[in-house]
Design a protein around this motif. Structure first.
Motif, PDB file in Angstrom:
ATOM      1  N   SER A 114       1.218   7.011  -6.684  1.00 22.34           N
ATOM      2  CA  SER A 114       0.033   7.824  -6.987  1.00 22.34           C
ATOM      3  C   SER A 114       0.145   9.215  -6.377  1.00 22.34           C
ATOM      4  CB  SER A 114      -1.242   7.120  -6.520  1.00 22.34           C
ATOM      5  OG  SER A 114      -1.227   6.947  -5.127  1.00 22.34           O
ATOM      6  N   THR A 115       0.685   9.311  -5.171  1.00 20.65           N
ATOM      7  CA  THR A 115       0.865  10.619  -4.534  1.00 20.65           C
ATOM      8  C   THR A 115       1.850  11.473  -5.318  1.00 20.65           C
ATOM      9  OG1 THR A 115       0.402   9.696  -2.356  1.00 20.65           O
ATOM     10  CG2 THR A 115       1.563  11.800  -2.412  1.00 20.65           C
ATOM     11  N   THR A 147       0.823  -1.203   0.000  1.00 18.75           N
ATOM     12  CA  THR A 147       0.000   0.000   0.000  1.00 18.75           C
ATOM     13  C   THR A 147       0.858   1.255   0.000  1.00 18.75           C
ATOM     14  OG1 THR A 147      -0.175  -0.083   2.402  1.00 18.75           O
ATOM     15  CG2 THR A 147      -1.951  -1.092   1.130  1.00 18.75           C
ATOM     16  N   THR A 148       1.988   1.219   0.698  1.00 18.44           N
ATOM     17  CA  THR A 148       2.855   2.386   0.742  1.00 18.44           C
ATOM     18  C   THR A 148       3.422   2.679  -0.640  1.00 18.44           C
ATOM     19  OG1 THR A 148       3.451   1.848   3.008  1.00 18.44           O
ATOM     20  CG2 THR A 148       4.862   3.400   1.856  1.00 18.44           C
ATOM     21  N   THR A 149       3.875   1.664  -1.346  1.00 18.48           N
ATOM     22  CA  THR A 149       4.429   1.861  -2.676  1.00 18.48           C
ATOM     23  C   THR A 149       3.368   2.395  -3.626  1.00 18.48           C
ATOM     24  OG1 THR A 149       6.005   0.083  -2.312  1.00 18.48           O
ATOM     25  CG2 THR A 149       5.663   0.762  -4.571  1.00 18.48           C
ATOM     26  N   ALA A 150       2.205   1.792  -3.583  1.00 18.65           N
ATOM     27  CA  ALA A 150       1.131   2.251  -4.459  1.00 18.65           C
ATOM     28  C   ALA A 150       0.791   3.697  -4.154  1.00 18.65           C
ATOM     29  CB  ALA A 150      -0.094   1.358  -4.303  1.00 18.65           C
ATOM     30  N   SER A 151       0.716   4.036  -2.866  1.00 16.38           N
ATOM     31  CA  SER A 151       0.389   5.413  -2.520  1.00 16.38           C
ATOM     32  C   SER A 151       1.545   6.343  -2.870  1.00 16.38           C
ATOM     33  CB  SER A 151       0.003   5.537  -1.053  1.00 16.38           C
ATOM     34  OG  SER A 151       1.119   5.351  -0.214  1.00 16.38           O
ATOM     35  N   TYR A 152       2.781   5.874  -2.775  1.00 16.85           N
ATOM     36  CA  TYR A 152       3.921   6.708  -3.152  1.00 16.85           C
ATOM     37  C   TYR A 152       3.817   7.110  -4.616  1.00 16.85           C
ATOM     38  CZ  TYR A 152       8.478   8.105  -4.760  1.00 16.85           C
ATOM     39  OH  TYR A 152       9.480   8.800  -5.363  1.00 16.85           O
ATOM     40  N   SER A 174       0.172  12.678  -8.547  1.00 19.06           N
ATOM     41  CA  SER A 174      -0.825  13.730  -8.343  1.00 19.06           C
ATOM     42  C   SER A 174      -0.168  15.045  -7.928  1.00 19.06           C
ATOM     43  CB  SER A 174      -1.884  13.299  -7.331  1.00 19.06           C
ATOM     44  OG  SER A 174      -1.340  13.160  -6.050  1.00 19.06           O
TER      45      SER A 174
END
Length: 156
Positions: A46-47, A39-44, A50
């Motif tokens: 995508s964040t 989840t951290t990698t995916a959010s990294y 954006s």
């Protein structure tokens, strides 16, 4: 538009770029330390995307404001148009390189091009020499950048 206003606008844009870079480094450090990796990698990724998109949208608005302002000097309009065109070309290069690296078998990556360096953040636990060579080859074929100016960081 007065010269002072133009200087303020350009200063704000540079500060926004600096904040984006700082957030990138801080987020990268927190991702490296965090072991809840998926989840951290995916959010990294995508964040970062954006944040990059919103910063660039803001830059485009600044350039458009200078270009469309009737009181802007010809030189200011010309500089804004050149800067906008340069930013668009950089965005295209980053997008193409990201796509090519993904085509080499990596699930995700982010490319950041500056005047001196190219940074590649690749979704991987670690990279072997063959994988690193693939990434370097893609970047060099698209940009002609020397290997000493390419930084590759795996992020799990």
């Amino acid at each position: 538009m007065k010269n002072r206003t133009k200087i303020i606008i350009i200063t704000v844009m540079v500060l926004l770029l600096g904040v984006t870079g700082y957030l990138n480094v801080m987020l990268n450090n927190s991702v490296s330390k965090d072991k809840g990796q998926t989840t951290t990698t995916a959010s990294y990724f995508s964040t970062y995307r954006s944040t990059r998109e919103s910063t660039r949208d803001q830059e485009m608005l600044y350039y458009d404001a200078i270009i469309s302002n009737e009181t802007s000097s010809e030189e200011a309009v010309k500089n804004a148009e050149q800067s906008k065109l340069s930013l668009i070309k950089q965005m295209e290069k980053e997008l193409v390189i990201e796509g090519l690296i993904k085509a080499k078998g990596f699930s995700d990556c982010i490319i950041s091009i500056s005047d001196a360096n190219v940074n590649a953040v690749v979704k991987a636990k670690e990279l072997n020499k063959s994988e690193t060579a693939k990434i370097v080859a893609v970047i060099q074929s698209q940009l002609g950048t020397g290997i000493e100016n390419i930084k590759i960081m795996p992020v799990e």
